[in-house]
Design an enzyme around this catalytic site. Structure first.
Site, PDB file in Angstrom:
ATOM      1  N   ASP A 106       0.712  -1.313  -0.085  1.00 27.43           N
ATOM      2  CA  ASP A 106       0.138  -0.508  -0.270  1.00 27.43           C
ATOM      3  C   ASP A 106       0.956   1.051  -0.075  1.00 27.43           C
ATOM      4  OD1 ASP A 106      -2.429   1.453   0.104  1.00 27.43           O
ATOM      5  OD2 ASP A 106      -3.091   0.754   1.562  1.00 27.43           O
ATOM      6  N   ASP A 107      -0.171   2.380  -0.879  1.00 31.80           N
ATOM      7  CA  ASP A 107       1.076   3.469  -0.197  1.00 31.80           C
ATOM      8  C   ASP A 107       1.200   4.242   1.066  1.00 31.80           C
ATOM      9  OD1 ASP A 107      -1.528   4.398   0.089  1.00 31.80           O
ATOM     10  OD2 ASP A 107      -1.459   6.020  -1.424  1.00 31.80           O
ATOM     11  N   ASP A 110      -1.811   4.790   7.674  1.00 34.24           N
ATOM     12  CA  ASP A 110      -2.510   5.694   8.612  1.00 34.24           C
ATOM     13  C   ASP A 110      -3.004   4.954   9.904  1.00 34.24           C
ATOM     14  OD1 ASP A 110      -3.532   8.277   9.447  1.00 34.24           O
ATOM     15  OD2 ASP A 110      -3.577   8.857   7.782  1.00 34.24           O
TER      16      ASP A 110
END
Length: 170
Positions: A106-107, A110
């Protein structure tokens, strides 16, 4: 309200260019090279978490010469606010098993809610992100850059070039 609470996301923003995303994704690939459980440290497949994980997953797949690439679609954001994570599209079940040999990319992590959900489905997979925030960092096995929890990352696919007033005015 505290001054930080008044702040718009772009006021503590980390702008990532296409070039920077490419460099950081390649760095992620180099860190993951020969780290898989297969013969010679190979990965069985790469699964990109859509949509943000598609670009880094493609770059990592190219760098590591992994030809089997699939996606898992997880929705956990609604514009700039977080919502309950839910799987909209799962990868091929026969490929995935419990996740062993699978590299999930994933980028950004969070809060960690998205990866927590995906990890519950594929507990033996290896989880890698390009960027990580402190709350979600425990959900990631490998990442490249940590940013503060209150930083909003602007990815290149979310941006357009436009004129900006100078800091001290015109």
């Amino acid at each position: 309200m505290s001054p930080a609470a008044d702040r718009l996301p772009h006021e503590k923003g980390f702008h990532v260019s296409w070039d920077q995303m490419h460099r950081d994704s390649r760095a992620l690939a180099w860190r993951l090279d020969k780290q898989g459980p297969g013969e010679g440290g190979d990965w069985k497949a790469i699964v990109g978490i859509t949509r943000g994980g598609l670009v880094p997953a493609a770059i990592v797949a190219r760098e590591l010469d992994v030809r089997v690439v699939d996606t898992i679609s997880v929705k956990s954001y609604n514009h700039q606010s977080q919502a309950e994570a839910q799987v909209l599209k799962a990868p091929d079940a026969d490929l995935m098993g419990d996740g062993e040999g699978i590299l999930i990319v994933d980028d950004l992590v969070d809060s960690g809610k998205t990866l927590e959900l995906v990890r519950s489905l594929y507990p033996r997979a290896h989880f890698a992100t390009v960027y990580a925030k402190p709350k979600g960092r425990p959900m990631v096995d490998t990442y490249i850059t940590e940013v503060s929890q209150d930083t909003w990352i602007f990815f290149p696919w979310d941006m357009a070039l436009q004129y900006v007033e100078p800091y001290r005015g015109t």
